[in-house]
Write a protein that holds these residues in place. Structure first.
Motif, PDB file in Angstrom:
ATOM      1  N   ASP A   1      47.198   9.181  -1.674  1.00  0.00           N
ATOM      2  CA  ASP A   1      47.661   8.792  -0.344  1.00  0.00           C
ATOM      3  C   ASP A   1      48.519   9.875   0.285  1.00  0.00           C
ATOM      4  OD1 ASP A   1      46.372   6.448  -0.632  1.00  0.00           O
ATOM      5  OD2 ASP A   1      48.138   5.162  -0.809  1.00  0.00           O
ATOM      6  N   SER A   2      49.200  10.674  -0.548  1.00  0.00           N
ATOM      7  CA  SER A   2      50.151  11.661  -0.046  1.00  0.00           C
ATOM      8  C   SER A   2      49.617  13.082  -0.078  1.00  0.00           C
ATOM      9  CB  SER A   2      51.453  11.600  -0.862  1.00  0.00           C
ATOM     10  OG  SER A   2      52.035  10.322  -0.789  1.00  0.00           O
ATOM     11  N   LEU A   3      48.528  13.327  -0.800  1.00  0.00           N
ATOM     12  CA  LEU A   3      48.064  14.693  -1.017  1.00  0.00           C
ATOM     13  C   LEU A   3      46.645  14.861  -0.474  1.00  0.00           C
ATOM     14  CD1 LEU A   3      48.539  17.503  -2.257  1.00  0.00           C
ATOM     15  CD2 LEU A   3      47.616  16.605  -4.416  1.00  0.00           C
ATOM     16  N   THR A   4      46.478  15.813   0.458  1.00  0.00           N
ATOM     17  CA  THR A   4      45.188  16.099   1.051  1.00  0.00           C
ATOM     18  C   THR A   4      44.921  17.598   0.955  1.00  0.00           C
ATOM     19  OG1 THR A   4      45.426  14.274   2.624  1.00  0.00           O
ATOM     20  CG2 THR A   4      43.800  15.960   3.155  1.00  0.00           C
ATOM     21  N   VAL A   5      43.675  17.950   0.658  1.00  0.00           N
ATOM     22  CA  VAL A   5      43.275  19.345   0.546  1.00  0.00           C
ATOM     23  C   VAL A   5      42.121  19.605   1.513  1.00  0.00           C
ATOM     24  CG1 VAL A   5      42.276  21.114  -0.952  1.00  0.00           C
ATOM     25  CG2 VAL A   5      44.024  19.567  -1.844  1.00  0.00           C
ATOM     26  N   ASN A   6      42.205  20.714   2.252  1.00  0.00           N
ATOM     27  CA  ASN A   6      41.124  21.170   3.114  1.00  0.00           C
ATOM     28  C   ASN A   6      40.748  22.593   2.718  1.00  0.00           C
ATOM     29  OD1 ASN A   6      40.555  19.187   5.483  1.00  0.00           O
ATOM     30  ND2 ASN A   6      42.792  19.237   5.349  1.00  0.00           N
ATOM     31  N   ALA A   7      39.461  22.848   2.538  1.00  0.00           N
ATOM     32  CA  ALA A   7      38.986  24.188   2.220  1.00  0.00           C
ATOM     33  C   ALA A   7      37.806  24.512   3.124  1.00  0.00           C
ATOM     34  CB  ALA A   7      38.583  24.285   0.758  1.00  0.00           C
ATOM     35  N   LEU A   8      37.744  25.759   3.604  1.00  0.00           N
ATOM     36  CA  LEU A   8      36.698  26.152   4.547  1.00  0.00           C
ATOM     37  C   LEU A   8      36.242  27.566   4.240  1.00  0.00           C
ATOM     38  CD1 LEU A   8      36.585  25.594   8.356  1.00  0.00           C
ATOM     39  CD2 LEU A   8      36.565  27.935   7.511  1.00  0.00           C
ATOM     40  N   TYR A   9      34.945  27.794   4.396  1.00  0.00           N
ATOM     41  CA  TYR A   9      34.394  29.146   4.317  1.00  0.00           C
ATOM     42  C   TYR A   9      33.374  29.313   5.433  1.00  0.00           C
ATOM     43  CZ  TYR A   9      31.997  33.354   2.816  1.00  0.00           C
ATOM     44  OH  TYR A   9      31.461  34.615   2.779  1.00  0.00           O
ATOM     45  N   GLY A  10      33.400  30.477   6.072  1.00  0.00           N
ATOM     46  CA  GLY A  10      32.464  30.725   7.158  1.00  0.00           C
ATOM     47  C   GLY A  10      32.006  32.163   7.197  1.00  0.00           C
ATOM     48  N   THR A  11      30.868  32.370   7.841  1.00  0.00           N
ATOM     49  CA  THR A  11      30.346  33.715   7.994  1.00  0.00           C
ATOM     50  C   THR A  11      29.547  33.782   9.293  1.00  0.00           C
ATOM     51  OG1 THR A  11      28.978  35.433   6.962  1.00  0.00           O
ATOM     52  CG2 THR A  11      28.248  33.169   6.708  1.00  0.00           C
ATOM     53  N   SER A  12      29.441  34.977   9.859  1.00  0.00           N
ATOM     54  CA  SER A  12      28.665  35.150  11.087  1.00  0.00           C
ATOM     55  C   SER A  12      28.065  36.544  11.117  1.00  0.00           C
ATOM     56  CB  SER A  12      29.549  34.934  12.329  1.00  0.00           C
ATOM     57  OG  SER A  12      30.442  36.021  12.505  1.00  0.00           O
ATOM     58  N   LYS A  13      26.989  36.686  11.885  1.00  0.00           N
ATOM     59  CA  LYS A  13      26.391  38.001  12.098  1.00  0.00           C
ATOM     60  C   LYS A  13      25.746  38.027  13.475  1.00  0.00           C
ATOM     61  CE  LYS A  13      23.323  41.589  10.351  1.00  0.00           C
ATOM     62  NZ  LYS A  13      22.442  42.074   9.262  1.00  0.00           N
ATOM     63  N   THR A  14      25.981  39.119  14.182  1.00  0.00           N
ATOM     64  CA  THR A  14      25.419  39.328  15.509  1.00  0.00           C
ATOM     65  C   THR A  14      24.788  40.711  15.569  1.00  0.00           C
ATOM     66  OG1 THR A  14      27.253  38.038  16.421  1.00  0.00           O
ATOM     67  CG2 THR A  14      25.888  39.253  17.977  1.00  0.00           C
ATOM     68  N   THR A  15      23.568  40.775  16.057  1.00  0.00           N
ATOM     69  CA  THR A  15      22.873  42.048  16.251  1.00  0.00           C
ATOM     70  C   THR A  15      22.811  42.357  17.737  1.00  0.00           C
ATOM     71  OG1 THR A  15      21.538  41.727  14.261  1.00  0.00           O
ATOM     72  CG2 THR A  15      20.725  43.311  15.897  1.00  0.00           C
ATOM     73  N   HIS A  16      23.167  43.589  18.100  1.00  0.00           N
ATOM     74  CA  HIS A  16      23.129  44.030  19.493  1.00  0.00           C
ATOM     75  C   HIS A  16      22.107  45.163  19.616  1.00  0.00           C
ATOM     76  CE1 HIS A  16      26.951  41.878  19.779  1.00  0.00           C
ATOM     77  NE2 HIS A  16      27.393  42.610  18.780  1.00  0.00           N
ATOM     78  N   ARG A  17      21.327  45.070  20.668  1.00  0.00           N
ATOM     79  CA  ARG A  17      20.308  46.106  20.825  1.00  0.00           C
ATOM     80  C   ARG A  17      20.040  46.339  22.312  1.00  0.00           C
ATOM     81  NH1 ARG A  17      16.895  44.038  17.699  1.00  0.00           N
ATOM     82  NH2 ARG A  17      15.527  43.003  19.202  1.00  0.00           N
ATOM     83  N   ARG A  18      19.782  47.594  22.664  1.00  0.00           N
ATOM     84  CA  ARG A  18      19.423  47.934  24.040  1.00  0.00           C
ATOM     85  C   ARG A  18      18.375  49.032  24.000  1.00  0.00           C
ATOM     86  NH1 ARG A  18      23.450  48.567  29.183  1.00  0.00           N
ATOM     87  NH2 ARG A  18      21.822  48.225  30.722  1.00  0.00           N
ATOM     88  N   THR A  19      17.267  48.807  24.727  1.00  0.00           N
ATOM     89  CA  THR A  19      16.161  49.757  24.733  1.00  0.00           C
ATOM     90  C   THR A  19      15.805  50.106  26.174  1.00  0.00           C
ATOM     91  OG1 THR A  19      15.284  48.752  22.714  1.00  0.00           O
ATOM     92  CG2 THR A  19      13.807  50.195  23.958  1.00  0.00           C
ATOM     93  N   LEU A  20      15.831  51.394  26.496  1.00  0.00           N
ATOM     94  CA  LEU A  20      15.469  51.880  27.823  1.00  0.00           C
ATOM     95  C   LEU A  20      14.092  52.532  27.761  1.00  0.00           C
ATOM     96  CD1 LEU A  20      18.827  53.605  28.867  1.00  0.00           C
ATOM     97  CD2 LEU A  20      18.124  51.252  29.303  1.00  0.00           C
TER      98      LEU A  20
END
Length: 998
Positions: free
Chosen positions: A413-432
């Motif tokens: 009732d008194s003890l709470t645990v939160n754990a989180l892991y995240g990841t991201s990836k972004t690709t940028h491209r420009r072609t003339l």
């Protein structure tokens, strides 16, 4: 029980009962992990009682034992609707339905004497959009605005996160050259943090913008404008925290269509120079958008495993015309694809897993033609431009794929645990792809008095993104929360690593700029540059190439205590410790900052003890890391050169012919393409970028329907990080200390703390022999006596609000903000010139450029009035409005310094050889914007009214005031005060949505 059909008298009586019996007993709500909330309250004198909480949508439940003093507290609850039941010996003695849990907020659910005596009294929840409980949350010390999905659906807002954030007090639209971003509390637009389901999704390279999500997937959007607790860091502006919807025990789905036709879009203003000359014809511009939406939600395993998935596909097509300097006509098609999938697994009632995956990808195809301003007609094809998650100008745009996993454990009732892991990836491209030429350089004709300016064959007219650009992040956090009597204790660890591969170069590899020779024949700062007498024009060739793979590692630890000192007083004590490590393209650490302590203090006073009048105060320190982009140019190898030429004739592609160089080739800022020693690019023991903030305010309930309040805020930037590009301080120090620097290797620019003494390591012989140079403020002073001023960025504001809470008929909120943002530094950005180099702006490059720089800053809007709300006409029709009025942006005149000792050209707060202090040219005009919408949910489509039609008119009165202008007053002079951005013209959006059960 639903409020539908409830009489007003009965409504008032039951709400008053809830107010008097529950909230008068006091309580504390703990600031939750940034994707959850809390329910707390007083259960009265019920020995052995328990409180049973059940999520209405998922069935997940939790039992909390009531403490000896009658209080209970359930923390880290997923947002949503709950039923709260008080039990004694297994028997129900009181209950509340429709209890709303909001992100980061506390909801007080207390029970009356009848419950404590074993009676069967039930207090029914009365909640639609807001809560029937008083609006005054006596447990919070921060400044936040929380918008629910119901409010977002009913207000006339553009369907994006920034539009909603701009409803919060003290927020203004950032400079148009930075994209669709907001400035909070006078800070620059790169100083914010953005979260989705607890994971930071801020642009990894620059801090400008964020990875977005399907708009209808937003369950709640929380906007912190100040005073946030120790769990939040890496922000000196604001925090936007989005919690997405989750699946429930009923299968549901829906589809939607939102159309913005060009036929109902007003014509944008064309841009004219101050002398009336047409600069850009926009009368033929077109834009049409179609957005298709859909979602599905339901149980994979009833009461255990749930799915929510949503997607948006937006196709925008249009046509635009470039300026007389880039006479092009462009057809553009943009396809934005966003999806989100979320799994919630209630392993048991005490153990919850959540997994979120989302994607934000934008592909843009541009077809570019020549354009004749003489005939105002389109010409031959120039080429095509294809972009993926890239800005239409230089640099990269946010986007990408994000994956987040989260665990919540209610261990006791008194003890709470939160754990989180995240990841991201972004690709940028420009072609003339050019139609006839393999490549074309960037050409600019800055000569004055020219009727036919020289134009090139380029597609972009600026810098382009280098190959292989991408951003990656990964991070985790662990929070432990423990309740000890009247103390809510919480501690946590938080890490995030941001990696970017990026770089820019001029289109075609170099740039030609045609310019006038000054009447006196002088080239400021270039004494060796002389031209034959009678020469009227010259051309400058510049080369600019950057590129590197860089990294920022960020760690933090925090601890906080929310201490219920008495029934009327609550104190908040928090401390955050942050560490930042910046790594350059060679993999070397060039800045390391540890023990960045950020105390946070606050208190609330429930004046009457009934939660109808709250006085609160807080003070805190907030740090910000150096963004990744600094290492691309400031700590890694880069090339930036300049060479002057006379010429005779111009080729078919706009390039000068018969070139004759004059003066020497120089490397601007010392950027000669060689690697930098990571120990020499930044000051030793450089202090982090940080700001102190103080807030004092009150909230007062007038009655159950109305409340008002006021808040005073003071922010002061105490330490900044920028670069300076001046070797004279080192020369002065060496002369004073008899150090030979004839063969020294001195980088062109250094990261430092502006306005204070700094110590640098200098390679005095070019062989790696590093000697500390302890530069004083006198060392930074030029031979002419020009000194660096102390750093100044101050913001103060007074916010006043009046709110009518939703009562089944209408909701409205009015905010007035008086504020001033002033000083000699905007912060990480320089909106005066739209410079996109966070933390390495041209400010502070030398003392001369900081002369007369004190005054109102670009994000200063002295007066703002925001009013928004909606009115339920009947069961079928709803009307909404959003009105914003604001005073204009300060105006400057930026020009030449007579000496120009640092060779920066027209970059000083001086015009016509006279001081032109920041903001001394007045203000741009006031802006007014009114957005209206109407929604129709026909009863003939079914009792559930799942079919909805909507129409929204943005900028009803088609006000197109100037939002920003060219502040450069002398190069070229005829460009001064040319508008850069106007208000978006009036446009109309139609929508139809249908929700159904499966």
């Amino acid at each position: 029980m639903s409020v539908v059909g409830y009489g007003r008298t009965k409504l008032w009586r039951h709400t008053a009962l809830a107010v008097a019996l529950s909230l008068s007993l006091g309580g504390v709500a703990m600031a939750q992990s940034n994707a959850s909330g809390v329910i707390f309250g007083n259960a009265g004198d019920v020995p052995g009682a328990t409180v049973h909480l059940q999520n209405v949508n998922t069935g997940q439940s939790r039992d909390i034992t009531v403490e000896a003093n009658g209080r209970y507290r359930a923390t880290s609850l997923p947002v949503g609707t709950y039923t709260v039941t008080l039990k004694r010996d297994g028997q129900v003695v009181g209950s509340r339905e429709n209890v709303q849990v909001r992100v980061g907020s506390g909801t007080d659910v207390s029970f009356d004497a009848a419950a404590s005596e074993g009676g069967a009294k039930t207090l029914e929840g009365i909640t639609v959009v807001g809560s029937a409980l008083p609006a005054i949350d006596v447990s919070s010390v921060d400044s936040r605005t929380v918008l629910t999905s119901e409010q977002l659906a009913k207000l006339p807002l553009a369907r994006d996160v920034t539009a909603a954030a701009l409803l919060a007090p003290g927020t203004v639209q950032g400079d148009s050259r930075y994209g669709n971003v907001a400035s909070f509390g006078g800070a620059s637009a790169s100083e914010n943090q953005y979260y989705i389901n607890g994971y930071a999704v801020t642009n990894a390279l620059t801090g400008l913008g964020f990875t977005s999500l399907p708009y209808d997937a937003i369950d709640q959007q929380q906007i912190y404008t100040g005073g946030y607790g120790a769990e939040y860091g890496r922000s000196t502006g604001g925090v936007i925290n989005v919690v997405t919807k989750s699946g429930g025990n009923t299968w549901k789905a829906g589809v939607g269509l939102h159309a913005t036709p060009d036929a109902l879009r007003s014509t944008p203003k064309s841009i004219h120079r101050k002398d009336g000359q047409l600069y850009q014809n926009r009368s033929d511009n077109e834009s049409t958008a179609m957005q298709y939406t859909g979602y599905v939600s339901g149980p994979l395993v009833k009461d255990k495993l749930f799915l929510y998935a949503a997607a948006d596909f937006t196709r925008t097509s249009g046509k635009s015309t470039g300026s007389i300097l880039t006479p092009q006509s462009t057809d553009e098609v943009s396809k934005a694809k966003k999806w989100l999938a979320k799994i919630d697994w209630n392993i048991t009632d005490n153990h919850i897993l959540q997994f979120t995956g989302l994607s934000d990808q934008t592909d843009t195809d541009r077809t570019v033609y020549k354009y004749s301003y003489a005939n105002q007609s389109r010409g031959d094809l120039i080429g095509t431009d294809t972009l993926k998650n890239a800005a239409s100008l230089a640099g990269s745009a946010p986007g990408g794929d994000v994956y987040v996993g989260k665990y919540t454990g209610y261990l006791t009732d008194s003890l709470t645990v939160n754990a989180l892991y995240g990841t991201s990836k972004t690709t940028h491209r420009r072609t003339l792809a050019y139609a006839t030429n393999p490549n074309c350089p960037w050409i600019t004709d800055s000569r004055t008095g020219i009727t036919n300016p020289i134009v090139g064959c380029g597609l972009v007219g600026g810098t382009v993104l280098g190959p292989g650009a991408n951003d990656k992040t990964h991070g985790w956090r662990l929070d432990v929360e423990y309740q000890l009597g009247s103390h809510d204790l919480r501690a946590g660890l938080d890490t995030q690593t941001l990696e970017s591969t990026s770089g820019n170069q001029y289109e075609g590899g170099y740039r030609w700029r045609y310019r006038n020779v000054r009447a006196d024949g002088v080239f400021p700062g270039r004494p060796d540059a002389t031209v034959p007498a009678g020469t009227q024009y010259y051309v400058e060739n510049r080369t600019f190439i950057t590129g590197a793979s860089v990294k920022v590692e960020q760690e933090a630890q925090f601890i906080e205590d929310r201490w219920q000192v008495s029934d009327r007083w609550m104190a908040y004590l928090g401390l955050r410790n942050e560490q930042f490590k910046n790594i350059n393209g060679a993999g070397d650490v060039y800045v390391k900052q540890r023990h960045q302590l950020a105390p946070r203090l606050g208190a609330t006073w429930d004046v009457f003890g009934d939660s109808t009048f709250k006085v609160y105060a807080n003070a805190g320190r907030y740090h910000l890391a150096i963004p990744s982009n600094v290492a691309i140019r400031g700590a890694s190898a880069s090339l930036y050169s300049s060479q002057y030429y006379t010429y005779n004739g111009v080729g078919p592609n706009g390039e000068p012919l018969n070139l004759v160089p004059f003066g020497s080739k120089i490397y601007l800022n010392g950027e000669d393409g060689t690697d930098l020693n990571p120990r020499t690019v930044a000051a030793q023991n450089i202090k982090a970028y940080y700001q102190d903030e103080y807030i004092l305010g009150f909230d007062k309930a007038i009655n159950n329907d109305w409340s008002f309040g006021a808040k005073a805020t003071m922010r002061k930037l105490k330490s900044s990080i920028d670069d300076f590009c001046d070797s004279r301080p080192f020369e002065k120090y060496a002369a004073r200390n008899n150090i030979d620097i004839t063969n020294a290797s001195i980088p062109g620019c250094y990261l430092f703390n502006p306005g204070v003494p700094n110590t640098f390591l200098v390679d005095v012989d070019g062989q790696g022999n590093l000697v500390p140079f302890k530069l004083t403020m006198e060392d930074f002073t030029t031979p002419a006596g020009v000194a660096f001023p102390p750093l100044k960025r101050k913001y103060y504001s007074l916010d006043l609000y009046l709110e009518h809470h939703f009562d089944e008929r209408w909701f409205a909120r009015m905010e007035y903000t008086f504020s001033r943002s002033y000083g000699n530094s905007e912060g990480q950005l320089k909106s005066d010139i739209g410079q996109l180099d966070p933390s390495v702006t041209q400010d502070w490059d030398a003392p001369e450029i900081m002369q007369y720089s004190n005054g109102p800053l670009p994000n200063d809007r002295t007066h703002q009035l925001k009013t928004y709300g909606f009115f339920q006409l009947n069961k079928e029709w709803l009307l909404g409005a959003n009105v914003a009025i604001a005073s204009g942006r300060p105006m400057n005149c930026i020009g030449f310094d007579p000496v120009d000792a640092i060779q920066y050209g027209a970059s000083y707060f001086e015009c016509n050889n006279q001081p032109a202090p920041r903001g001394s040219r007045g203000r741009l005009p006031w802006t007014f914007k009114a957005d209206l919408n109407a929604q129709y949910r026909p009863l003939w489509a079914g009792a559930d009214q799942n079919l909805a039609f909507s129409v929204t008119v943005f900028n009803l009165f088609n006000s197109q005031k100037t939002l920003s202008q060219v502040d450069g007053g002398e190069d070229p002079a005829n460009d001064y005060q040319r508008p850069l951005a106007f208000q978006t013209p009036r446009y109309v959006q139609f929508g139809v949505t249908y929700d159904f059960s499966l």
